[in-house]
Design an enzyme around this catalytic site. Structure first.
Site, PDB file in Angstrom:
ATOM      1  N   TYR A 198       0.829  -1.218   0.000  1.00  0.00           N
ATOM      2  CA  TYR A 198       0.000   0.000   0.000  1.00  0.00           C
ATOM      3  C   TYR A 198       0.858   1.262   0.000  1.00  0.00           C
ATOM      4  O   TYR A 198       0.431   2.296  -0.536  1.00  0.00           O
ATOM      5  CB  TYR A 198      -1.012  -0.027   1.152  1.00  0.00           C
ATOM      6  CG  TYR A 198      -2.128  -1.002   0.848  1.00  0.00           C
ATOM      7  CD1 TYR A 198      -3.108  -0.679  -0.091  1.00  0.00           C
ATOM      8  CD2 TYR A 198      -2.172  -2.270   1.422  1.00  0.00           C
ATOM      9  CE1 TYR A 198      -4.100  -1.582  -0.434  1.00  0.00           C
ATOM     10  CE2 TYR A 198      -3.167  -3.183   1.085  1.00  0.00           C
ATOM     11  CZ  TYR A 198      -4.124  -2.832   0.157  1.00  0.00           C
ATOM     12  OH  TYR A 198      -5.104  -3.731  -0.199  1.00  0.00           O
ATOM     13  N   ASN A 226     -12.911   2.430  -5.992  1.00  0.00           N
ATOM     14  CA  ASN A 226     -11.484   2.756  -6.057  1.00  0.00           C
ATOM     15  C   ASN A 226     -11.000   3.407  -4.770  1.00  0.00           C
ATOM     16  O   ASN A 226     -11.722   4.180  -4.140  1.00  0.00           O
ATOM     17  CB  ASN A 226     -11.212   3.684  -7.237  1.00  0.00           C
ATOM     18  CG  ASN A 226     -11.606   3.036  -8.551  1.00  0.00           C
ATOM     19  OD1 ASN A 226     -11.751   1.814  -8.607  1.00  0.00           O
ATOM     20  ND2 ASN A 226     -11.794   3.823  -9.584  1.00  0.00           N
ATOM     21  N   VAL A 227      -9.747   3.115  -4.435  1.00  0.00           N
ATOM     22  CA  VAL A 227      -9.176   3.697  -3.222  1.00  0.00           C
ATOM     23  C   VAL A 227      -8.291   4.906  -3.551  1.00  0.00           C
ATOM     24  O   VAL A 227      -7.728   5.523  -2.666  1.00  0.00           O
ATOM     25  CB  VAL A 227      -8.395   2.634  -2.405  1.00  0.00           C
ATOM     26  CG1 VAL A 227      -9.340   1.536  -1.925  1.00  0.00           C
ATOM     27  CG2 VAL A 227      -7.257   2.017  -3.211  1.00  0.00           C
ATOM     28  N   ASP A 228      -8.177   5.219  -4.835  1.00  0.00           N
ATOM     29  CA  ASP A 228      -7.424   6.420  -5.209  1.00  0.00           C
ATOM     30  C   ASP A 228      -8.279   7.661  -4.947  1.00  0.00           C
ATOM     31  O   ASP A 228      -9.456   7.567  -4.592  1.00  0.00           O
ATOM     32  CB  ASP A 228      -6.964   6.339  -6.679  1.00  0.00           C
ATOM     33  CG  ASP A 228      -8.120   6.317  -7.678  1.00  0.00           C
ATOM     34  OD1 ASP A 228      -8.998   7.200  -7.591  1.00  0.00           O
ATOM     35  OD2 ASP A 228      -8.153   5.420  -8.551  1.00  0.00           O
ATOM     36  N   ARG A 262       1.401   1.835  -3.576  1.00  0.00           N
ATOM     37  CA  ARG A 262       0.178   2.355  -4.228  1.00  0.00           C
ATOM     38  C   ARG A 262      -0.013   3.839  -3.888  1.00  0.00           C
ATOM     39  O   ARG A 262      -0.401   4.639  -4.715  1.00  0.00           O
ATOM     40  CB  ARG A 262      -1.070   1.576  -3.770  1.00  0.00           C
ATOM     41  CG  ARG A 262      -1.014   0.067  -3.913  1.00  0.00           C
ATOM     42  CD  ARG A 262      -1.236  -0.408  -5.338  1.00  0.00           C
ATOM     43  NE  ARG A 262      -0.127  -0.173  -6.231  1.00  0.00           N
ATOM     44  CZ  ARG A 262       1.010  -0.882  -6.243  1.00  0.00           C
ATOM     45  NH1 ARG A 262       1.193  -1.865  -5.402  1.00  0.00           N
ATOM     46  NH2 ARG A 262       1.976  -0.596  -7.095  1.00  0.00           N
ATOM     47  N   HIS A 298     -14.670   0.950  -0.785  1.00  0.00           N
ATOM     48  CA  HIS A 298     -13.579   0.058  -0.375  1.00  0.00           C
ATOM     49  C   HIS A 298     -12.434   0.775   0.333  1.00  0.00           C
ATOM     50  O   HIS A 298     -11.329   0.257   0.393  1.00  0.00           O
ATOM     51  CB  HIS A 298     -13.055  -0.711  -1.607  1.00  0.00           C
ATOM     52  CG  HIS A 298     -14.074  -1.657  -2.162  1.00  0.00           C
ATOM     53  ND1 HIS A 298     -13.974  -2.226  -3.415  1.00  0.00           N
ATOM     54  CD2 HIS A 298     -15.231  -2.145  -1.630  1.00  0.00           C
ATOM     55  CE1 HIS A 298     -15.027  -3.009  -3.627  1.00  0.00           C
ATOM     56  NE2 HIS A 298     -15.805  -2.967  -2.564  1.00  0.00           N
ATOM     57  N   GLY A 347     -16.298   1.009 -15.851  1.00  0.00           N
ATOM     58  CA  GLY A 347     -15.044   0.307 -15.603  1.00  0.00           C
ATOM     59  C   GLY A 347     -15.004  -0.597 -14.384  1.00  0.00           C
ATOM     60  O   GLY A 347     -14.097  -0.507 -13.565  1.00  0.00           O
ATOM     61  N   THR A 348     -15.962  -1.483 -14.303  1.00  0.00           N
ATOM     62  CA  THR A 348     -15.891  -2.483 -13.224  1.00  0.00           C
ATOM     63  C   THR A 348     -16.313  -3.846 -13.767  1.00  0.00           C
ATOM     64  O   THR A 348     -17.217  -3.942 -14.601  1.00  0.00           O
ATOM     65  CB  THR A 348     -16.759  -2.104 -11.998  1.00  0.00           C
ATOM     66  OG1 THR A 348     -16.826  -3.218 -11.099  1.00  0.00           O
ATOM     67  CG2 THR A 348     -18.172  -1.700 -12.384  1.00  0.00           C
ATOM     68  N   SER A 349     -15.650  -4.886 -13.280  1.00  0.00           N
ATOM     69  CA  SER A 349     -15.972  -6.232 -13.757  1.00  0.00           C
ATOM     70  C   SER A 349     -17.224  -6.777 -13.076  1.00  0.00           C
ATOM     71  O   SER A 349     -17.677  -7.869 -13.416  1.00  0.00           O
ATOM     72  CB  SER A 349     -14.785  -7.162 -13.496  1.00  0.00           C
ATOM     73  OG  SER A 349     -14.507  -7.190 -12.110  1.00  0.00           O
TER      74      SER A 349
HETATM   75  N1  APR Z   1     -12.041   2.292 -19.312  1.00  0.00           N
HETATM   76  C1  APR Z   1     -13.092   1.651 -18.754  1.00  0.00           C
HETATM   77  N2  APR Z   1     -13.031   0.410 -18.276  1.00  0.00           N
HETATM   78  C2  APR Z   1     -11.855  -0.229 -18.384  1.00  0.00           C
HETATM   79  C3  APR Z   1     -10.708   0.358 -18.956  1.00  0.00           C
HETATM   80  C4  APR Z   1     -10.841   1.685 -19.446  1.00  0.00           C
HETATM   81  N3  APR Z   1      -9.828   2.338 -20.000  1.00  0.00           N
HETATM   82  N4  APR Z   1      -9.690  -0.546 -18.900  1.00  0.00           N
HETATM   83  C5  APR Z   1     -10.187  -1.651 -18.309  1.00  0.00           C
HETATM   84  N5  APR Z   1     -11.490  -1.472 -18.000  1.00  0.00           N
HETATM   85  C6  APR Z   1     -12.439  -2.382 -17.361  1.00  0.00           C
HETATM   86  C7  APR Z   1     -12.169  -3.876 -17.551  1.00  0.00           C
HETATM   87  O1  APR Z   1     -12.728  -4.316 -18.780  1.00  0.00           O
HETATM   88  C8  APR Z   1     -12.878  -4.470 -16.341  1.00  0.00           C
HETATM   89  O2  APR Z   1     -14.244  -4.763 -16.625  1.00  0.00           O
HETATM   90  O3  APR Z   1     -12.362  -2.183 -15.973  1.00  0.00           O
HETATM   91  C9  APR Z   1     -12.824  -3.339 -15.296  1.00  0.00           C
HETATM   92  C10 APR Z   1     -11.879  -3.606 -14.165  1.00  0.00           C
HETATM   93  O4  APR Z   1     -12.324  -4.690 -13.415  1.00  0.00           O
HETATM   94  P1  APR Z   1     -11.569  -5.135 -12.083  1.00  0.00           P
HETATM   95  O5  APR Z   1     -10.114  -5.175 -12.359  1.00  0.00           O
HETATM   96  O6  APR Z   1     -12.218  -6.356 -11.583  1.00  0.00           O
HETATM   97  O7  APR Z   1     -11.810  -3.898 -11.088  1.00  0.00           O
HETATM   98  P2  APR Z   1     -13.066  -3.608 -10.151  1.00  0.00           P
HETATM   99  O8  APR Z   1     -14.331  -4.110 -10.764  1.00  0.00           O
HETATM  100  O9  APR Z   1     -12.996  -2.169  -9.776  1.00  0.00           O
HETATM  101  O10 APR Z   1     -12.721  -4.479  -8.886  1.00  0.00           O
HETATM  102  C11 APR Z   1     -13.571  -4.434  -7.788  1.00  0.00           C
HETATM  103  O11 APR Z   1     -12.086  -5.818  -6.536  1.00  0.00           O
HETATM  104  O12 APR Z   1      -9.965  -6.409  -5.772  1.00  0.00           O
HETATM  105  C12 APR Z   1     -11.121  -5.733  -5.496  1.00  0.00           C
HETATM  106  O13 APR Z   1     -11.404  -4.090  -3.876  1.00  0.00           O
HETATM  107  C13 APR Z   1     -10.921  -4.283  -5.175  1.00  0.00           C
HETATM  108  O14 APR Z   1     -12.350  -2.388  -5.641  1.00  0.00           O
HETATM  109  C14 APR Z   1     -11.785  -3.579  -6.192  1.00  0.00           C
HETATM  110  C15 APR Z   1     -12.825  -4.615  -6.512  1.00  0.00           C
END
Ligand code: APR
Length: 226
Positions: free
Chosen positions: A53, A87-89, A56, A104, A169-171
């Site tokens: 951290y 996001n933690v940023d 980071r 988070h 931008g989240t999975s």
């Molecule tokens: N613009 C938009 N989305 C993007 C970009 C971009 N330039 N680049 C990548 N992505 C997408 C990917 O396609 C993916 O769907 O961002 C997503 C990132 O997914 P993760 O890496 O799983 O991140 P996130 O969903 O924020 O993770 C959730 O997991 O580890 C924990 O606590 C941590 O907050 C985090 C949580």
């Protein structure tokens, strides 16, 4: 003013140069996520966790908000905008957004192991031996896997009032964050911006298969001119 709720994940910060979590085979900056982001990892090797951290946090001083963060701020001229970020940023804050819920935790805060309500602003590296007023070790103010999400109730309350939901931008793999979508009304439209969306479109859901900056620019133009 309509309530616009924005749920952001690591993808919105990707164009600022911060790696996402799951785009690199479960490794995050070369580490197994569970080693650096779980209570078990913290117990096993606190120095590794602090070092992780610290890096980071140091990285945060080398990156800047990108267009997507700034586009979000523009929406405040016409909507009552609430951001719920995983996001933690601090890139939303630095871009100028006003209402931000950090689901988070935050890199620039630490908390006491003794009392989780003792939360301190923290800009420098955190070391073993840095303690709170009760002489208890300080730890990153991050919600690790398996831990409670203290801001969840507030995030649910805000989501329930959404007239429009934008997800960027989240999975959608991490709960309870991903479950927030269940709290909107059936009439609330959802816009999902992600170059690699992990979700299927529906009547309620419009997918914008773009990077955050381009997707947000398009959406903001649409919302501010309509
Ligand atoms: N613009 C938009 N989305 C993007 C970009 C971009 N330039 N680049 C990548 N992505 C997408 C990917 O396609 C993916 O769907 O961002 C997503 C990132 O997914 P993760 O890496 O799983 O991140 P996130 O969903 O924020 O993770 C959730 O997991 O580890 C924990 O606590 C941590 O907050 C985090 C949580």
């Amino acid at each position: 003013m309509k309530n616009m709720v924005i749920l952001t994940g690591a993808g919105i910060s990707a164009e600022s140069g911060i790696n996402t979590f799951r785009d690199s085979d479960g490794l995050w900056e070369g580490h197994d996520i569970m080693e650096v982001a779980s209570p078990v990892g913290w117990k096993k090797n606190p120095s590794l966790v602090l070092d992780f951290y610290n890096k980071r946090r140091q990285q945060l001083y080398t990156v800047k908000p990108n267009l997507a963060h700034y586009e979000l701020v523009k929406l405040e001229s016409k909507y009552n905008v609430s951001i719920i970020t995983q996001n933690v940023d601090n890139l939303h804050e630095r871009a100028g957004s006003k209402n931000i819920i950090h689901l988070h935790g935050e890199l620039l805060k630490v908390r006491s192991q003794f009392d989780q309500n003792i939360v301190l602003d923290w800009q420098k590296d955190l070391h073993i031996g840095d303690v709170c007023k009760h002489n208890s070790q300080l730890r990153p103010h991050i919600v690790w896997f398996g831990e409670e999400v203290p801001m969840l109730d507030l995030a649910i309350e805000v989501t329930q009032k959404a007239d429009i939901l934008i997800i960027i931008g989240t999975s959608m793999q991490v709960y309870p964050a991903a479950s927030l979508v269940q709290y909107i009304t059936p009439k609330t439209p959802i816009y999902f911006i992600d170059p690699n969306p992990n979700i299927s479109p529906s009547k309620q859901l419009t997918i914008i298969k773009e990077k955050a900056s381009l997707g947000m620019s398009q959406l903001v133009e649409q919302f501010l001119t309509s």
